[in-house]
Design a protein around this motif. Structure first.
Motif, mmCIF file in Angstrom:
data_model
loop_
_atom_site.group_PDB
_atom_site.id
_atom_site.type_symbol
_atom_site.label_atom_id
_atom_site.label_comp_id
_atom_site.label_asym_id
_atom_site.label_seq_id
_atom_site.Cartn_x
_atom_site.Cartn_y
_atom_site.Cartn_z
ATOM 1 N N ARG A 302 58.396 49.515 22.550
ATOM 2 C CA ARG A 302 57.064 48.957 22.084
ATOM 3 C C ARG A 302 56.596 47.925 22.814
ATOM 4 N N VAL A 303 55.381 47.979 22.906
ATOM 5 C CA VAL A 303 54.422 46.947 23.824
ATOM 6 C C VAL A 303 53.399 46.501 23.005
ATOM 7 N N ARG A 304 52.831 45.451 23.567
ATOM 8 C CA ARG A 304 51.487 44.681 23.303
ATOM 9 C C ARG A 304 50.893 44.566 24.544
ATOM 10 N N VAL A 305 49.450 45.094 24.548
ATOM 11 C CA VAL A 305 48.990 45.041 25.582
ATOM 12 C C VAL A 305 47.986 44.081 25.791
ATOM 13 N N LEU A 306 48.144 43.156 26.694
ATOM 14 C CA LEU A 306 47.297 42.055 26.968
ATOM 15 C C LEU A 306 46.217 42.518 28.065
ATOM 16 N N ALA A 307 44.863 42.432 27.644
ATOM 17 C CA ALA A 307 44.071 42.828 28.245
ATOM 18 C C ALA A 307 43.111 41.381 28.988
ATOM 19 N N LEU A 308 42.997 41.356 30.182
ATOM 20 C CA LEU A 308 41.944 40.103 30.901
ATOM 21 C C LEU A 308 40.873 40.918 31.499
ATOM 22 N N SER A 309 39.777 40.160 31.411
ATOM 23 C CA SER A 309 38.570 40.395 32.093
ATOM 24 C C SER A 309 38.862 39.978 33.587
ATOM 25 N N VAL A 310 38.796 40.727 34.758
ATOM 26 C CA VAL A 310 38.904 40.264 36.143
ATOM 27 C C VAL A 310 37.904 40.817 36.928
ATOM 28 N N GLY A 311 37.601 40.473 38.097
ATOM 29 C CA GLY A 311 36.848 41.121 38.907
ATOM 30 C C GLY A 311 37.647 41.875 40.091
ATOM 31 N N ASP A 312 38.815 41.201 40.538
ATOM 32 C CA ASP A 312 39.631 41.780 41.804
ATOM 33 C C ASP A 312 40.831 41.316 41.517
ATOM 34 N N GLU A 313 41.788 41.718 42.596
ATOM 35 C CA GLU A 313 43.224 41.240 42.731
ATOM 36 C C GLU A 313 43.358 39.973 42.542
ATOM 37 N N ALA A 314 42.588 39.243 43.360
ATOM 38 C CA ALA A 314 42.540 37.778 43.451
ATOM 39 C C ALA A 314 42.533 36.922 42.127
ATOM 40 N N GLU A 315 41.579 37.721 41.438
ATOM 41 C CA GLU A 315 40.980 36.876 39.999
ATOM 42 C C GLU A 315 42.205 37.545 39.226
ATOM 43 N N ARG A 377 43.301 25.140 33.988
ATOM 44 C CA ARG A 377 42.720 24.748 32.865
ATOM 45 C C ARG A 377 41.154 25.122 33.175
ATOM 46 N N GLU A 378 40.551 25.014 34.386
ATOM 47 C CA GLU A 378 39.277 25.276 34.557
ATOM 48 C C GLU A 378 38.937 26.935 34.625
ATOM 49 N N SER A 379 40.095 27.586 35.224
ATOM 50 C CA SER A 379 39.956 29.001 35.287
ATOM 51 C C SER A 379 39.974 29.594 33.680
ATOM 52 N N ALA A 380 40.652 29.097 32.821
ATOM 53 C CA ALA A 380 41.037 29.737 31.645
ATOM 54 C C ALA A 380 39.792 29.389 30.700
ATOM 55 N N LEU A 383 37.973 32.756 31.093
ATOM 56 C CA LEU A 383 38.645 33.858 30.959
ATOM 57 C C LEU A 383 38.524 34.710 29.525
ATOM 58 N N ARG A 384 38.350 35.903 29.556
ATOM 59 C CA ARG A 384 38.231 36.589 28.079
ATOM 60 C C ARG A 384 39.708 37.505 28.064
ATOM 61 N N ALA A 385 40.202 37.144 27.031
ATOM 62 C CA ALA A 385 41.577 37.962 26.954
ATOM 63 C C ALA A 385 41.759 38.369 25.547
ATOM 64 N N VAL A 386 42.522 39.579 25.376
ATOM 65 C CA VAL A 386 42.831 40.092 24.088
ATOM 66 C C VAL A 386 44.249 40.621 23.944
ATOM 67 N N LEU A 387 44.800 40.487 22.890
ATOM 68 C CA LEU A 387 46.233 40.954 22.598
ATOM 69 C C LEU A 387 46.189 42.219 21.449
ATOM 70 N N SER A 388 46.810 43.382 22.000
ATOM 71 C CA SER A 388 46.873 44.428 20.815
ATOM 72 C C SER A 388 47.760 44.138 20.081
ATOM 73 N N ALA A 389 48.093 44.947 18.947
ATOM 74 C CA ALA A 389 49.106 44.990 18.223
ATOM 75 C C ALA A 389 50.439 45.688 18.753
ATOM 76 N N PRO A 390 51.618 45.489 18.120
ATOM 77 C CA PRO A 390 52.263 46.254 18.712
ATOM 78 C C PRO A 390 52.400 47.725 18.530
ATOM 79 N N PRO A 411 35.503 36.282 22.961
ATOM 80 C CA PRO A 411 34.900 34.959 23.502
ATOM 81 C C PRO A 411 35.720 34.345 24.705
ATOM 82 N N ALA A 412 34.914 33.967 25.541
ATOM 83 C CA ALA A 412 35.790 33.471 26.447
ATOM 84 C C ALA A 412 36.414 32.191 26.373
#
Length: 502
Positions: A302-315, A377-380, A383-390, A411-412
């Motif tokens: 079982r996993v929880r999917v963490l999704a983050l809004s990014v532009g490229d690999e550096a981000e 802290r500035e980058s955070a 950042l938009r991030a969401v975590l799924s249910a298990p 929300p960011a």
């Protein structure tokens, strides 16, 4: 000993074979320039002779006699400079060289003979270094140390012992420094402070400065143009040429280790990304096979999917480092430590997915968490991030559209619960459709989604004309303010409709 092959490789287009693809590995004892008809009086044997061909170029007989004299003197090769005397290489010159066994190289028009001489002495200086290191036995010992499991410790210790002083390696990441002997640990903060002066682009050189009246040299450890760390050394005496060559050898070994580590990280990331992609696309068995063949950890149940809004690999890298500074709901487990160690990660369409093992979330991290720095802290904040249910691995594909939909509205600056956001939005849509009284929008949307947008099939199931269905779908889209043909929205709404029917 320098060879023709080395010299040709060093010079490239400024010195190349006349009638073959590459030079031989014949050793060359020096480089001599002469336009004499018989230069052998001034040669010892074994040299590369450079000439414009003036003594022999226009005569086959003269060419053969000239080459024979060179052979008798054991001259290894002839470098023929084109331009001043000959525009092209006469065939009789090539034939004479073949007959006598003298290798013929070409110095093209515009390339100075001095370039050949300088290249030879550059190679000779490198060769002298290798010979010196071999005579001391240090290079062999350091190379052996570099393949040990504790390579960094062994190489730093070997260098400090060879210099009779101290040495320290400071990796360019949060890992601790490697120092020998331990009494030099106090130099590390000053070395790190000095390392901040190095430029982060280009090819930075070494820096020399003083610590407690002792001369210290700090060398950047490079893999390509990226700095992977710094090597600091102090011997309490003036470094000799042999000392500097030992240090350069250690820098090279550390650079090789950094490059190997970089390749390993890149390979593991590619394998982890491939495995995550298979899981997100509904291929768990294939994903298990890839993970097993790659030697990865066993896939979680079982996993929880963490999704983050990014532009490229550096981000993406920056986003993961910023997670520790991201506030989250008390109902959500901390994710920063699990995300940093996560192998199953994939960046797709400006979204970074991390498949976090549900069994490991909420546990205490292996090491105390470091306080996020100002950059994190500035980058955070953005950042938009969401975590799924298990979720089980089989449930991942069906929940992916809802996760993307939740991320688009998150929300960011904080970690949001994707399951809660999705449930609320989708349920609101269903309730709005059911409350509409002028037409049965709920049934219209249900059949439209069930038949995947096929107007004829959906209208037949409803028993109405397809134009009537088109009108109802338009009204439904306007009422909800959504596009029913957006796969993320349609998937989310369909799951909500199914739950209501159940």
């Amino acid at each position: 000993m320098i060879t023709l092959l080395q010299l040709g490789s060093e010079l490239g287009n400024e010195f190349f074979p006349a009638d073959s693809t590459t030079f031989s590995a014949a050793p060359v004892t020096g480089v001599h320039i002469s336009e004499l008809e018989d230069p052998t009086t001034y040669l010892e044997g074994g040299e590369l002779l450079l000439t414009t061909g003036m003594p022999f170029g226009h005569s086959a007989t003269a060419s053969l006699a000239y080459m024979q004299r060179l052979k008798d003197k054991d001259v290894k090769a002839l470098g023929l400079g084109l331009g001043p005397w000959l525009d092209t290489v006469p065939q009789h010159v090539i034939d004479a060289c073949r007959q006598t066994g003298v290798e013929l190289g070409i110095v093209p028009d515009g390339a100075p003979f001095q370039s050949v001489s300088r290249a030879y002495w550059r190679l000779s200086a490198r060769d002298d270094t290798v010979n010196l290191m071999s005579s001391l036995g240090t290079q062999t010992a350091l190379a052996r140390a570099a393949i040990r499991s504790d390579a960094i410790n062994a190489v730093v210790r070997g260098l400090a012992q060879a210099l009779g002083g101290w040495a320290a390696f400071l990796p360019d990441d949060p890992q601790p420094a490697t120092v020998y002997p331990a009494s030099a640990q106090g130099f590390v903060p000053l070395l790190r402070q000095e390392s901040q002066r190095f430029p982060r682009t280009g090819m930075p050189s070494a820096s020399t400065f003083g610590i407690n009246g002792q001369a210290v040299v700090l060398y950047p450890i490079l893999a390509g143009t990226r700095i992977h760390g710094f090597l600091g050394v102090g011997s309490g005496r003036t470094l000799t040429k042999a000392d500097r060559q030992i240090i350069m050898t250690v820098c090279m070994l550390l650079s090789l280790r950094a490059r190997q580590r970089e390749l390993m990280v890149s390979t593991n990331a590619a394998l982890g990304g491939a495995t995550a992609k298979l899981l997100l696309h509904g291929q768990p068995e294939s994903a298990r096979l890839v993970a097993q063949e790659a030697g990865m950890d066993e896939l979680p149940s079982r996993v929880r999917v963490l999704a983050l809004s990014v532009g490229d690999e550096a981000e993406a890298r920056s986003a993961i480092q910023s997670l520790g500074a991201l506030p989250a709901s008390a109902a959500l487990p901390p994710v920063a430590d699990a995300a940093a160690r996560c192998q199953l990660r994939l960046t797709d369409d400006a979204v970074l997915y991390l498949l976090l093992d549900e069994a490991h979330l909420g546990k205490a991290p292996a090491a105390p968490a470091q306080e996020p720095d100002a950059g994190a802290r500035e980058s955070a904040r953005s950042l938009r991030a969401v975590l799924s249910a298990p979720l089980t691995l089989a449930e991942l594909p069906a929940n992916l559209p809802a996760l993307r939909q939740a991320l688009s509205g998150a929300p960011a600056g904080e970690l949001s619960d994707a399951g809660a956001d999705f449930d609320a939005s989708a349920q609101t849509w269903v309730e709005a459709l059911a409350a509409y009284t002028r037409a049965d929008l709920l049934s219209a949307v249900t059949q439209y989604l069930r038949h995947r947008g096929h107007w004829e099939d959906a209208s037949r199931a409803l028993g109405i004309h397809r134009n009537s269905l088109r009108h109802r779908i338009t009204v439904a889209g306007d009422l909800l303010g959504i596009d029913l043909d957006d796969p993320d929205i349609s998937a989310s709404l369909w799951l909500a409709l199914r739950r209501n029917q159940g």
